[in-house]
Scaffold this motif. Structure first.
Motif, mmCIF file in Angstrom:
data_model
loop_
_atom_site.group_PDB
_atom_site.id
_atom_site.type_symbol
_atom_site.label_atom_id
_atom_site.label_comp_id
_atom_site.label_asym_id
_atom_site.label_seq_id
_atom_site.Cartn_x
_atom_site.Cartn_y
_atom_site.Cartn_z
ATOM 1 N N UNK A 73 57.728 0.797 36.191
ATOM 2 C CA UNK A 73 58.279 -0.376 35.511
ATOM 3 C C UNK A 73 59.758 -0.482 35.860
ATOM 4 N N UNK A 74 60.276 -1.701 35.924
ATOM 5 C CA UNK A 74 61.705 -1.928 36.139
ATOM 6 C C UNK A 74 62.240 -2.562 34.862
ATOM 7 N N UNK A 75 63.216 -1.914 34.224
ATOM 8 C CA UNK A 75 63.578 -2.299 32.850
ATOM 9 C C UNK A 75 65.093 -2.274 32.633
ATOM 10 N N UNK A 76 65.482 -2.877 31.511
ATOM 11 C CA UNK A 76 66.858 -2.748 31.015
ATOM 12 C C UNK A 76 66.856 -2.244 29.570
ATOM 13 N N UNK A 77 65.848 -2.639 28.787
ATOM 14 C CA UNK A 77 65.706 -2.197 27.395
ATOM 15 C C UNK A 77 67.005 -2.375 26.614
ATOM 16 N N UNK A 78 67.427 -3.611 26.538
ATOM 17 C CA UNK A 78 68.737 -3.931 25.932
ATOM 18 C C UNK A 78 68.606 -4.843 24.717
ATOM 19 N N UNK A 79 67.991 -4.365 23.596
ATOM 20 C CA UNK A 79 67.385 -3.051 23.396
ATOM 21 C C UNK A 79 65.867 -3.105 23.611
ATOM 22 N N UNK A 80 65.214 -1.945 23.484
ATOM 23 C CA UNK A 80 63.755 -1.875 23.558
ATOM 24 C C UNK A 80 63.191 -2.610 22.332
ATOM 25 N N UNK A 81 62.336 -3.627 22.575
ATOM 26 C CA UNK A 81 61.794 -4.411 21.461
ATOM 27 C C UNK A 81 60.271 -4.493 21.549
#
Length: 402
Positions: free
Chosen positions: A6-14
């Protein structure tokens, strides 16, 4: 073990991320999940709400097995370069699949669009140049050129942000001759740029951040409990959550102490922009005010935010020249792992050709120097002694284990 990337930023994880993770695992029958995550500055050219270490904790608690940092040189880039860096890391880690969220939600159109543009590359490039000459932004030029080339046929809507990224993930897989298979999951309930809550349980990261900084609305229905807990703990311990306004005084100082010639050495500052930047920084009283003053039809808000990030970190065109020579990541920076992630890493370690970094002192590279500089810049808004403590932590923090 069947590894999903997966390619993510999680800004934030929701909750939307949680849904994407669960559906991706189901779709690919994955045994282990590897997330390539942007560091402290993100693809849209903004500081992350909380540090990469805290976002790594969120990811691990919510089901990710390995968290790898996407180097600053790729993380703060247009979609094509961003995708190239992320795909190269997932390929190096022997992922069998990559699954991304998209507005469309079915993979055949992404494959078809890539095949079509591969065959029509010369004509497409010429149409892009023609569009740019009209003064539109680069993303708009890509979209318009694609629509003109396809005569308006509904192959793939490249005006939508997640479709654009998905298209480039598939393109990167093809160009790098990667062995992984692409999949996509349709985004549900909330659009990428949605400013307000439109569903009882799913909201965009944009609307969640807006709610946090405006103190309007309750985010507890839209994020896992661990996300809410980590956000609160970070704010209590550090006294803030990050956004651009907190860095504006540093940006203003940087610009006012640079000449126009200095600005032209900074990555993404094109000739003519240096004068506009110098002229408007004198009068701008906030980051929002500054952005509104320098915004034009040709340069998107996102492009200008990335440019400001590079000014803030003093990242030059010369320092970024590595990615012009090689569109792939030169190392794997490990931020965190579950016991399953550790087991997977151990099982494929002899097959991995890139160096795996768990301690900064053991490896040196020009792009890693950019990562360190970005983290140092990210921490400069804190008061002492916290600032110095966090600057040292970048070297002292081992990968988080869960």
């Amino acid at each position: 073990m069947n590894a999903l990337g997966l390619v993510v930023e999680y800004n934030p994880f929701h909750n939307g991320h949680f849904y994407h993770l669960a559906e991706s695992k189901k779709e690919t029958n994955a045994d282990v999940v590897i997330a390539v995550m942007s560091g402290n500055f993100l693809q849209r050219g903004e500081p992350a709400l909380i540090s990469k270490w805290e976002r790594t904790k969120m990811a691990l608690h919510c089901g990710i097995d390995l968290v790898i940092e996407l180097p600053y040189a790729f993380a703060t880039q247009k979609a094509n370069t961003f995708a190239n860096g992320a795909v190269s890391i997932l390929e190096a880690l022997k992922c069998q699949s990559l699954c991304f969220g998209s507005e469309l939600g079915e993979i055949s159109s992404f494959l078809g669009a890539n095949e079509f543009l591969h065959k029509s590359k010369q004509q497409y490039d010429e149409l892009i140049k023609k569009q740019i000459k009209t003064g539109v932004s680069y993303p708009t030029a890509l979209t318009n050129a694609f629509q003109e080339l396809t005569n308006g046929k509904e192959i793939l809507d490249l005006s939508l942000p997640n479709n654009i990224l998905g298209f480039h993930y598939v393109k990167s897989i093809r160009e790098q001759q990667a062995q992984m298979k692409p999949f996509t999951i349709q985004r549900t309930s909330a659009g990428y740029h949605e400013q307000n809550f439109v569903s009882p349980t799913i909201a965009s990261a944009t609307s969640i951040r807006k709610s946090i900084f405006s103190n309007e609305g309750d985010i507890t229905n839209y994020v896992p409990s661990v996300t809410f807990q980590i956000l609160n703990e970070y704010k209590m311990e550090k006294g803030l959550l990050h956004n651009w306004e907190q860095y504006f005084h540093l940006l203003k100082y940087s610009i006012m102490t640079m000449t126009e010639e200095d600005l032209l050495t900074i990555y993404e500052v094109e000739e003519g922009l240096e004068n506009r930047i110098k002229k408007n920084i004198l009068h701008a009283q906030s980051f929002q005010d500054f952005m509104e003053r320098i915004k034009t039809k040709r340069y998107t808000w996102t492009r200008l935010q990335r440019l400001c990030t590079h000014i803030l970190t003093k990242t030059t065109k010369q320092q970024m020249s590595f990615i012009n020579d090689s569109q792939t990541a030169p190392y794997i920076r490990l931020l965190g792992m579950s016991s399953k992630g550790q087991e997977y890493l151990r099982s494929i370690k002899k097959q991995i050709e890139l160096p795996i970094i768990s301690k900064l002192a053991t490896f040196r590279h020009p792009l890693l120097e950019l990562d360190i500089k970005a983290t140092n810049t990210y921490n400069m808004i804190f008061e002492e002694p916290l600032r110095s403590k966090l600057l040292k932590a970048e070297y002292a923090t081992p990968p988080i284990r869960l």
